[in-house]
Design a protein around this motif. Structure first.
Motif, PDB file in Angstrom:
ATOM      1  N   GLN A 144      -3.224  -1.306  -8.034  1.00  0.00           N
ATOM      2  CA  GLN A 144      -2.981  -1.861  -6.698  1.00  0.00           C
ATOM      3  C   GLN A 144      -4.219  -1.723  -5.814  1.00  0.00           C
ATOM      4  O   GLN A 144      -4.607  -2.656  -5.125  1.00  0.00           O
ATOM      5  N   MET A 145      -4.846  -0.558  -5.850  1.00  0.00           N
ATOM      6  CA  MET A 145      -6.039  -0.341  -5.039  1.00  0.00           C
ATOM      7  C   MET A 145      -7.187  -1.252  -5.481  1.00  0.00           C
ATOM      8  O   MET A 145      -7.911  -1.796  -4.644  1.00  0.00           O
ATOM      9  N   PHE A 193      -0.968   2.750  -9.245  1.00  0.00           N
ATOM     10  CA  PHE A 193      -1.635   2.987  -7.966  1.00  0.00           C
ATOM     11  C   PHE A 193      -3.075   2.471  -8.010  1.00  0.00           C
ATOM     12  O   PHE A 193      -3.521   1.758  -7.116  1.00  0.00           O
ATOM     13  N   ASP A 238       5.529   5.549  -6.119  1.00  0.00           N
ATOM     14  CA  ASP A 238       5.564   5.251  -7.551  1.00  0.00           C
ATOM     15  C   ASP A 238       4.702   6.242  -8.331  1.00  0.00           C
ATOM     16  O   ASP A 238       5.066   6.687  -9.416  1.00  0.00           O
ATOM     17  N   ALA A 239       3.554   6.613  -7.780  1.00  0.00           N
ATOM     18  CA  ALA A 239       2.657   7.549  -8.460  1.00  0.00           C
ATOM     19  C   ALA A 239       3.197   8.979  -8.406  1.00  0.00           C
ATOM     20  O   ALA A 239       2.864   9.797  -9.264  1.00  0.00           O
ATOM     21  N   GLU A 240       4.049   9.280  -7.424  1.00  0.00           N
ATOM     22  CA  GLU A 240       4.537  10.645  -7.247  1.00  0.00           C
ATOM     23  C   GLU A 240       5.865  10.928  -7.961  1.00  0.00           C
ATOM     24  O   GLU A 240       6.335  12.065  -7.967  1.00  0.00           O
ATOM     25  N   LEU A 257      -1.234   7.360 -12.747  1.00  0.00           N
ATOM     26  CA  LEU A 257      -1.784   6.663 -11.586  1.00  0.00           C
ATOM     27  C   LEU A 257      -2.196   5.221 -11.872  1.00  0.00           C
ATOM     28  O   LEU A 257      -2.783   4.573 -11.011  1.00  0.00           O
ATOM     29  N   TYR A 291       0.832  -1.200   0.000  1.00  0.00           N
ATOM     30  CA  TYR A 291       0.000   0.000   0.000  1.00  0.00           C
ATOM     31  C   TYR A 291       0.872   1.257   0.000  1.00  0.00           C
ATOM     32  O   TYR A 291       0.698   2.143  -0.841  1.00  0.00           O
ATOM     33  N   TYR A 292       1.821   1.328   0.930  1.00  0.00           N
ATOM     34  CA  TYR A 292       2.672   2.523   1.010  1.00  0.00           C
ATOM     35  C   TYR A 292       3.625   2.630  -0.170  1.00  0.00           C
ATOM     36  O   TYR A 292       3.993   3.732  -0.581  1.00  0.00           O
ATOM     37  N   ARG A 293       4.010   1.502  -0.742  1.00  0.00           N
ATOM     38  CA  ARG A 293       4.898   1.519  -1.900  1.00  0.00           C
ATOM     39  C   ARG A 293       4.186   2.081  -3.132  1.00  0.00           C
ATOM     40  O   ARG A 293       4.824   2.645  -4.025  1.00  0.00           O
ATOM     41  N   SER A 294       2.876   1.974  -3.198  1.00  0.00           N
ATOM     42  CA  SER A 294       2.147   2.448  -4.376  1.00  0.00           C
ATOM     43  C   SER A 294       2.113   3.979  -4.463  1.00  0.00           C
ATOM     44  O   SER A 294       1.993   4.533  -5.550  1.00  0.00           O
ATOM     45  N   PHE A 295       2.257   4.686  -3.347  1.00  0.00           N
ATOM     46  CA  PHE A 295       2.231   6.153  -3.371  1.00  0.00           C
ATOM     47  C   PHE A 295       3.472   6.767  -4.017  1.00  0.00           C
ATOM     48  O   PHE A 295       3.347   7.596  -4.923  1.00  0.00           O
TER      49      PHE A 295
END
Length: 149
Positions: free
Chosen positions: A51-52, A48, A35-37, A45, A29-33
């Motif tokens: 993953q969601m 992200f 990557d999007a930024e 996105l 979950y935290y790794r997906s942020f």
């Protein structure tokens, strides 16, 4: 690859299940942020969102499996209760109280019902409901966990 969701609708129960799935997969979950930024991603996105959606699908699948198991358990309990009613010659009200207790045991997050809840469920006054509950306790079919309301 994103697959279609089951036909079960996205509900409050799914939302609660989603929280559990995310908690169990905090790292992903935290790794997906980040990557999007990333600057080179230009606000892309897709990863992200993918993953969601996987988290939502997992939550939905887990919920559906859990409810299916509980429905089967409830059906089995219904059959056993029917036999018990015949063997012990329980009244309709006693059966309904027992069925309520079984449902509570299967579905409630904190098992146990108050006398007021029993009375409401069987559509009787508290004193009358107390009589039926006491009879079930005496027969060993229910346990009283507290004398307080």
């Amino acid at each position: 690859t994103i697959t279609c969701f089951h036909s079960v609708s996205f509900t409050v129960l799914t939302s609660l299940s989603l929280s559990r799935v995310i908690l169990e997969n905090k790292t992903a979950y935290y790794r997906s942020f980040p990557d999007a930024e990333k600057d080179l991603m230009y606000g892309e996105l897709t990863f992200f969102v993918t993953q969601m959606l996987e988290f939502v699908r997992t939550a939905q699948d887990d919920l559906e499996e859990d409810l299916t198991e509980k429905r089967e358990a409830l059906n089995g309990a219904h059959e056993r209760l029917t036999r018990t009613c015949e063997e012990q010659r329980l009244s309709d009200v006693e059966y309904r109280v027992l069925y309520m207790l079984v449902q509570d045991g299967l579905f409630a997050s904190t098992p146990g019902v108050s006398l007021r809840e029993v009375a409401t469920y069987v559509e009787l006054g508290k004193q009358t409901a107390r009589k039926y509950v006491s009879a079930l306790v005496e027969k060993g079919l229910a346990d009283e966990v507290s004398k307080k309301p």
